[in-house]
Design a protein around this motif. Sequence first.
Motif, PDB file in Angstrom:
ATOM      1  N   GLU A   1       0.879  -1.166   0.000  1.00  0.00           N
ATOM      2  CA  GLU A   1       0.000   0.000   0.000  1.00  0.00           C
ATOM      3  C   GLU A   1       0.913   1.211   0.000  1.00  0.00           C
ATOM      4  O   GLU A   1       1.662   1.442   0.954  1.00  0.00           O
ATOM      5  N   ILE A   2       0.911   1.967  -1.102  1.00  0.00           N
ATOM      6  CA  ILE A   2       1.770   3.140  -1.214  1.00  0.00           C
ATOM      7  C   ILE A   2       0.929   4.381  -0.925  1.00  0.00           C
ATOM      8  O   ILE A   2      -0.094   4.603  -1.589  1.00  0.00           O
ATOM      9  N   PRO A   3       1.351   5.177   0.069  1.00  0.00           N
ATOM     10  CA  PRO A   3       0.593   6.391   0.392  1.00  0.00           C
ATOM     11  C   PRO A   3       0.394   7.274  -0.841  1.00  0.00           C
ATOM     12  O   PRO A   3       1.299   7.402  -1.661  1.00  0.00           O
ATOM     13  N   HIS A   4      -0.769   7.869  -0.954  1.00  0.00           N
ATOM     14  CA  HIS A   4      -1.149   8.761  -2.059  1.00  0.00           C
ATOM     15  C   HIS A   4      -1.270   8.025  -3.391  1.00  0.00           C
ATOM     16  O   HIS A   4      -1.362   8.650  -4.428  1.00  0.00           O
TER      17      HIS A   4
ATOM     18  N   VAL B   1      11.575  13.840  -4.749  1.00  0.00           N
ATOM     19  CA  VAL B   1      10.125  13.592  -4.784  1.00  0.00           C
ATOM     20  C   VAL B   1       9.844  12.203  -5.368  1.00  0.00           C
ATOM     21  O   VAL B   1      10.405  11.814  -6.381  1.00  0.00           O
ATOM     22  N   ARG B   2       8.973  11.455  -4.704  1.00  0.00           N
ATOM     23  CA  ARG B   2       8.625  10.083  -5.104  1.00  0.00           C
ATOM     24  C   ARG B   2       7.875  10.088  -6.433  1.00  0.00           C
ATOM     25  O   ARG B   2       6.967  10.883  -6.644  1.00  0.00           O
ATOM     26  N   VAL B   3       8.275   9.166  -7.327  1.00  0.00           N
ATOM     27  CA  VAL B   3       7.626   8.988  -8.629  1.00  0.00           C
ATOM     28  C   VAL B   3       7.232   7.528  -8.777  1.00  0.00           C
ATOM     29  O   VAL B   3       8.062   6.638  -8.587  1.00  0.00           O
TER      30      VAL B   3
ATOM     31  N   VAL C   1       4.331  12.137  -6.135  1.00  0.00           N
ATOM     32  CA  VAL C   1       3.848  12.455  -4.791  1.00  0.00           C
ATOM     33  C   VAL C   1       4.452  13.770  -4.317  1.00  0.00           C
ATOM     34  O   VAL C   1       5.506  13.809  -3.691  1.00  0.00           O
ATOM     35  N   SER C   2       3.771  14.857  -4.685  1.00  0.00           N
ATOM     36  CA  SER C   2       4.224  16.193  -4.323  1.00  0.00           C
ATOM     37  C   SER C   2       3.027  17.140  -4.299  1.00  0.00           C
ATOM     38  O   SER C   2       2.102  16.987  -5.100  1.00  0.00           O
TER      39      SER C   2
END
Length: 193
Positions: free
Chosen positions: A30-33, A76-78, A166-167
């Motif tokens: 489960e990845i947030p956002h 930033v997470r991609v 995720v930003s």
Amino acid sequence: MNEEEINEMIIKCPTCGIEGVAKSIMKELEIPHFGKVLETTIQCPSCGFRHSDVIALEQNDPAKYILEINKNNLSVRVVRSQSATVIIPEAGVKVEPGPKSEGFVTNVEGVLTRFESAVIKALNLFDDEESQINAKKTLEHIRELKKGNGTATLIILDPFGQSNIVSEKVEILEIPEEELSQLKTGFSQIEDN
């Protein structure tokens, strides 16, 4: 990230064909956002084969994600699904999904590193002067972005809405129907005539 089910098996290696040596690992995360994904990895200690993929388990509306790349957001997470197109127009680079496309979870710098590796491969493949000049220019631009110098636009077009940046600064837009119909998905399609 919440990890749930983990499934490990020893399988026949798809590359070298040796029975009972390759390790196949599947994890539901489960990845947030973002939501639920299935992360798969196959590794063979015998021949060194490695394949990993991230498969979204939830389908959303088609989406276009836009983020300005700068020195402050390289971490930033991609999340890129196997069906998404990734573009950095200022660098002249674009990756479209194909039958062997893999999804991945990384950060902005990791996306730049993937493009950097692809351009280096292109430099080795094409030896005509124009290709060499263009590839070297592109490579320099990507390397400057990785150092935090300058800005560019990261665009992810996902017909299934399974990718994410995720930003708080990401712009998420609908993909117009005419643009959506032109996108590759990486999946084989059979058309009736």
